[in-house]
Design a protein around this motif. Structure first.
Motif, mmCIF file in Angstrom:
data_model
loop_
_atom_site.group_PDB
_atom_site.id
_atom_site.type_symbol
_atom_site.label_atom_id
_atom_site.label_comp_id
_atom_site.label_asym_id
_atom_site.label_seq_id
_atom_site.Cartn_x
_atom_site.Cartn_y
_atom_site.Cartn_z
ATOM 1 N N LYS A 188 -2.457 -0.881 2.301
ATOM 2 C CA LYS A 188 -1.601 -1.280 1.214
ATOM 3 C C LYS A 188 -2.019 -0.373 -0.243
ATOM 4 C CE LYS A 188 -4.339 -5.340 0.114
ATOM 5 N NZ LYS A 188 -4.639 -6.683 -0.459
ATOM 6 N N ASN A 189 -3.176 -0.248 -0.150
ATOM 7 C CA ASN A 189 -3.652 0.752 -1.358
ATOM 8 C C ASN A 189 -3.732 2.097 -1.344
ATOM 9 O OD1 ASN A 189 -4.318 -1.792 -2.579
ATOM 10 N ND2 ASN A 189 -6.404 -1.787 -1.574
ATOM 11 N N SER A 190 -3.295 2.707 -0.257
ATOM 12 C CA SER A 190 -3.176 4.062 0.039
ATOM 13 C C SER A 190 -1.919 4.820 -0.511
ATOM 14 C CB SER A 190 -3.428 4.430 1.437
ATOM 15 O OG SER A 190 -2.473 4.013 2.216
ATOM 16 N N LEU A 191 -2.147 5.961 -0.909
ATOM 17 C CA LEU A 191 -0.935 6.560 -1.156
ATOM 18 C C LEU A 191 -0.248 7.576 -0.005
ATOM 19 C CD1 LEU A 191 -2.141 8.405 -4.518
ATOM 20 C CD2 LEU A 191 -0.786 6.345 -4.278
ATOM 21 N N VAL A 192 1.071 7.360 0.122
ATOM 22 C CA VAL A 192 1.654 8.002 1.560
ATOM 23 C C VAL A 192 2.581 9.159 1.407
ATOM 24 C CG1 VAL A 192 3.220 7.440 3.427
ATOM 25 C CG2 VAL A 192 1.946 5.612 2.274
ATOM 26 N N LYS A 193 2.151 10.213 2.286
ATOM 27 C CA LYS A 193 2.691 11.463 2.162
ATOM 28 C C LYS A 193 3.368 11.510 3.581
ATOM 29 C CE LYS A 193 1.954 16.239 0.785
ATOM 30 N NZ LYS A 193 0.861 17.130 0.243
ATOM 31 N N ILE A 194 4.769 11.988 3.423
ATOM 32 C CA ILE A 194 5.558 12.402 4.656
ATOM 33 C C ILE A 194 5.207 13.627 4.979
ATOM 34 C CG2 ILE A 194 7.850 12.137 5.701
ATOM 35 C CD1 ILE A 194 6.716 9.530 4.826
ATOM 36 N N LEU A 195 4.928 14.113 6.170
ATOM 37 C CA LEU A 195 4.451 15.316 6.954
ATOM 38 C C LEU A 195 5.890 15.926 7.339
ATOM 39 C CD1 LEU A 195 0.780 14.904 7.312
ATOM 40 C CD2 LEU A 195 1.949 15.564 5.147
ATOM 41 N N GLY A 196 5.801 17.139 7.861
ATOM 42 C CA GLY A 196 6.996 17.756 8.435
ATOM 43 C C GLY A 196 6.796 17.915 10.215
ATOM 44 N N ASN B 200 3.620 -1.493 9.978
ATOM 45 C CA ASN B 200 3.383 -0.793 11.223
ATOM 46 C C ASN B 200 2.013 -0.086 11.204
ATOM 47 O OD1 ASN B 200 5.991 -1.144 12.706
ATOM 48 N ND2 ASN B 200 6.931 -0.212 10.982
ATOM 49 N N ARG B 201 0.997 -0.345 10.387
ATOM 50 C CA ARG B 201 -0.314 0.148 10.113
ATOM 51 C C ARG B 201 -0.470 1.614 10.362
ATOM 52 N NH1 ARG B 201 -3.834 -4.065 13.850
ATOM 53 N NH2 ARG B 201 -3.154 -5.814 12.668
ATOM 54 N N LEU B 202 0.581 2.385 9.401
ATOM 55 C CA LEU B 202 0.525 3.576 9.266
ATOM 56 C C LEU B 202 -0.408 3.963 8.058
ATOM 57 C CD1 LEU B 202 4.269 4.627 10.290
ATOM 58 C CD2 LEU B 202 2.302 4.937 11.781
ATOM 59 N N ALA B 203 -0.444 3.016 7.555
ATOM 60 C CA ALA B 203 -1.266 3.107 6.035
ATOM 61 C C ALA B 203 -1.676 1.894 5.518
ATOM 62 C CB ALA B 203 -0.429 4.018 4.895
ATOM 63 N N ASP C 85 17.411 1.592 9.161
ATOM 64 C CA ASP C 85 18.258 2.389 8.161
ATOM 65 C C ASP C 85 17.146 2.815 6.856
ATOM 66 O OD1 ASP C 85 17.715 -0.148 7.262
ATOM 67 O OD2 ASP C 85 19.744 -0.168 6.169
ATOM 68 N N THR C 86 16.004 2.103 6.549
ATOM 69 C CA THR C 86 15.212 2.541 5.495
ATOM 70 C C THR C 86 13.668 2.102 5.993
ATOM 71 O OG1 THR C 86 15.050 0.030 5.009
ATOM 72 C CG2 THR C 86 16.774 1.598 3.650
ATOM 73 N N LEU C 87 13.018 3.105 5.345
ATOM 74 C CA LEU C 87 11.529 3.678 5.464
ATOM 75 C C LEU C 87 10.973 3.264 4.285
ATOM 76 C CD1 LEU C 87 9.005 3.591 7.600
ATOM 77 C CD2 LEU C 87 9.484 6.223 7.163
ATOM 78 N N ASP C 88 10.297 2.214 3.896
ATOM 79 C CA ASP C 88 9.681 1.936 2.583
ATOM 80 C C ASP C 88 8.114 1.642 2.766
ATOM 81 O OD1 ASP C 88 10.022 -0.385 3.399
ATOM 82 O OD2 ASP C 88 11.186 -1.136 1.696
ATOM 83 N N LEU C 89 7.493 1.491 1.966
ATOM 84 C CA LEU C 89 5.889 1.170 2.011
ATOM 85 C C LEU C 89 5.656 -0.077 2.798
ATOM 86 C CD1 LEU C 89 4.313 2.155 -1.362
ATOM 87 C CD2 LEU C 89 4.216 3.445 0.634
ATOM 88 N N SER C 90 6.475 -1.128 2.508
ATOM 89 C CA SER C 90 6.066 -2.226 3.275
ATOM 90 C C SER C 90 6.403 -2.267 4.776
ATOM 91 C CB SER C 90 7.388 -3.405 2.785
ATOM 92 O OG SER C 90 8.461 -3.202 2.979
ATOM 93 N N VAL C 91 7.390 -1.152 5.244
ATOM 94 C CA VAL C 91 7.564 -1.177 6.446
ATOM 95 C C VAL C 91 6.400 -0.242 7.287
ATOM 96 C CG1 VAL C 91 9.080 -0.043 8.417
ATOM 97 C CG2 VAL C 91 10.024 -1.078 6.614
ATOM 98 N N ILE C 92 5.928 0.540 6.339
ATOM 99 C CA ILE C 92 4.767 1.620 6.662
ATOM 100 C C ILE C 92 3.547 0.823 6.929
ATOM 101 C CG2 ILE C 92 3.175 3.393 5.987
ATOM 102 C CD1 ILE C 92 5.769 4.600 4.553
ATOM 103 N N ILE C 93 3.308 -0.103 5.923
ATOM 104 C CA ILE C 93 2.109 -0.996 5.906
ATOM 105 C C ILE C 93 2.139 -1.868 7.194
ATOM 106 C CG2 ILE C 93 0.822 -2.950 4.698
ATOM 107 C CD1 ILE C 93 1.685 -1.224 1.965
#
Length: 150
Positions: A109-117, A104-107, A94-102
């Motif tokens: 911990k120090n990088s800024l994340v941008k969601i693309l379309g 799953n190695r999509l980014a 139900d939620t996708l936040d920075l901890s989940v992104i990190i």
């Protein structure tokens, strides 16, 4: 066979080099096959990388160009189809936040994340990131989700 007549195996030794600078009688004395004068005849000579014999080197003939903005902000992009594949694999519900992104190695911990379309999102998600493209924001909200800008 004894120690006085040991010799290497036939064909294993190939040293037929002329010994340079060992007297005139050897035929390679005097200049030691380096010719007369010039940089190459001197001891300690080593040609610099890119040296073209005194001609203006290529890296100095070609003009400098370009510009690096020191204030540029780099974002790590995450596309909608990537998020949808995580949902399909059951990694997010139900939620996708920075901890989940990190995780799953999509980014990192120090990088800024941008969601693309790119791609399409079918799942209803609450997505938290630093930036969103207009198409990504519209697609998340169209799927019934929520957009949270950090």
């Amino acid at each position: 066979m004894n120690l006085s007549n040991l010799q290497p195996a036939e064909g294993s030794v190939h040293n037929q080099n002329k010994r340079l600078g060992r007297g005139e009688g050897s035929g390679k004395g005097g200049t030691a096959a380096r010719g007369h004068k010039g940089a190459k005849s001197r001891s300690g000579y080593s040609k610099k990388i890119g040296f073209e014999g005194g001609q203006m080197p290529l890296q100095r003939r070609v003009p400098k160009f370009g510009f690096k903005n020191i204030n540029r902000v780099e974002y790590q992009g995450v596309n909608l189809d990537t998020i949808q594949s995580l949902v399909d694999n059951g990694l997010i519900t139900d939620t996708l936040d920075l901890s989940v992104i990190i995780d799953n190695r999509l980014a990192t911990k120090n990088s800024l994340v941008k969601i693309l379309g790119r791609g399409e999102l079918k799942a209803k998600l609450k997505v938290s990131a630093h930036k969103f493209t207009a198409t990504a924001k519209a697609a998340i909200e169209a799927a019934g989700g929520e957009v949270v800008t950090l």
